[in-house]
Design a protein around this motif. Structure first.
Motif, mmCIF file in Angstrom:
data_model
loop_
_atom_site.group_PDB
_atom_site.id
_atom_site.type_symbol
_atom_site.label_atom_id
_atom_site.label_comp_id
_atom_site.label_asym_id
_atom_site.label_seq_id
_atom_site.Cartn_x
_atom_site.Cartn_y
_atom_site.Cartn_z
ATOM 1 N N LYS A 29 77.740 5.047 11.159
ATOM 2 C CA LYS A 29 76.603 4.008 11.224
ATOM 3 C C LYS A 29 76.874 2.835 10.453
ATOM 4 O O LYS A 29 77.908 2.562 9.710
ATOM 5 C CB LYS A 29 75.697 4.831 10.700
ATOM 6 C CG LYS A 29 75.203 6.066 11.371
ATOM 7 C CD LYS A 29 74.256 6.870 10.332
ATOM 8 C CE LYS A 29 73.775 7.967 11.096
ATOM 9 N NZ LYS A 29 74.321 8.458 12.314
ATOM 10 N N PRO A 30 75.997 1.627 10.782
ATOM 11 C CA PRO A 30 76.216 0.623 10.038
ATOM 12 C C PRO A 30 76.281 0.732 8.523
ATOM 13 O O PRO A 30 75.451 1.526 7.968
ATOM 14 C CB PRO A 30 74.930 -0.199 10.481
ATOM 15 C CG PRO A 30 74.842 0.194 11.896
ATOM 16 C CD PRO A 30 75.120 1.641 11.856
ATOM 17 N N GLY A 31 77.164 -0.042 7.843
ATOM 18 C CA GLY A 31 77.428 0.272 6.445
ATOM 19 C C GLY A 31 78.402 1.300 6.182
ATOM 20 O O GLY A 31 78.790 1.270 4.809
ATOM 21 N N ASP A 76 76.552 -4.541 9.486
ATOM 22 C CA ASP A 76 75.030 -4.169 9.328
ATOM 23 C C ASP A 76 74.492 -5.531 9.268
ATOM 24 O O ASP A 76 74.419 -6.388 8.308
ATOM 25 C CB ASP A 76 74.849 -3.395 8.206
ATOM 26 C CG ASP A 76 73.467 -2.949 8.319
ATOM 27 O OD1 ASP A 76 72.719 -2.991 9.450
ATOM 28 O OD2 ASP A 76 73.098 -2.059 7.383
ATOM 29 N N PRO A 77 73.879 -5.961 10.522
ATOM 30 C CA PRO A 77 73.463 -5.310 11.635
ATOM 31 C C PRO A 77 74.662 -5.563 12.530
ATOM 32 O O PRO A 77 75.561 -6.207 12.438
ATOM 33 C CB PRO A 77 72.483 -6.022 12.218
ATOM 34 C CG PRO A 77 72.444 -7.378 11.726
ATOM 35 C CD PRO A 77 73.175 -7.324 10.362
#
Length: 135
Positions: A29-31, A76-77
């Protein structure tokens, strides 16, 4: 987990494709932190330079960014797929296309990496043929 040996695609591109898929599907996931080059080296049984090239491809696409001493993380994003394919670096914060010199050097590095991977495969095959322990 090893990469397919009968593929014409350079190993660093195969690893980049797999990581890209994991990022786009939300598995990473982002991050979140992306596996390190050493982790990729062990997981895919590739050279560290190959793993670093795979990460560079994703960095060039703006899908990941590096923090010295901490690792690589998912942007992110995330950039749109069109922006990623165009090679923009918006996620890295500069908001502009790479210079022609950068693109040329990146392509040269990709070519060198592919050649080194091919040579490594040949040496590994030769090592298996000449190793008396494997007879």
């Amino acid at each position: 987990m090893s990469l397919p040996k009968d593929s014409d695609t350079p190993p660093y591109r195969l690893v980049a494709e797999e990581l890209r898929r994991q990022i786009r599907t939300g598995r990473i996931k982002p991050g979140e932190r992306v596996p390190s080059s050493r982790d990729l080296e062990a997981r895919y049984e590739i050279a560290n330079m190959t793993a670093r090239s795979a990460l560079r491809v994703l960095r060039d696409e703006g899908l990941i960014y590096s923090m010295p001493g901490r690792g690589n993380f998912v942007a992110d994003p995330l950039p749109s797929e069109a922006d990623s394919k165009a090679g923009t670096r918006e996620a890295a914060g500069n908001g502009r296309m790479p210079t022609p010199e950068y693109v040329e050097l990146s392509e040269r590095l990709d070519d060198i990496t592919a050649r080194l991977d091919s040579l490594l495969q040949v040496f590994q095959q030769l090592g298996g043929i000449t190793d008396p322990k494997k007879k």
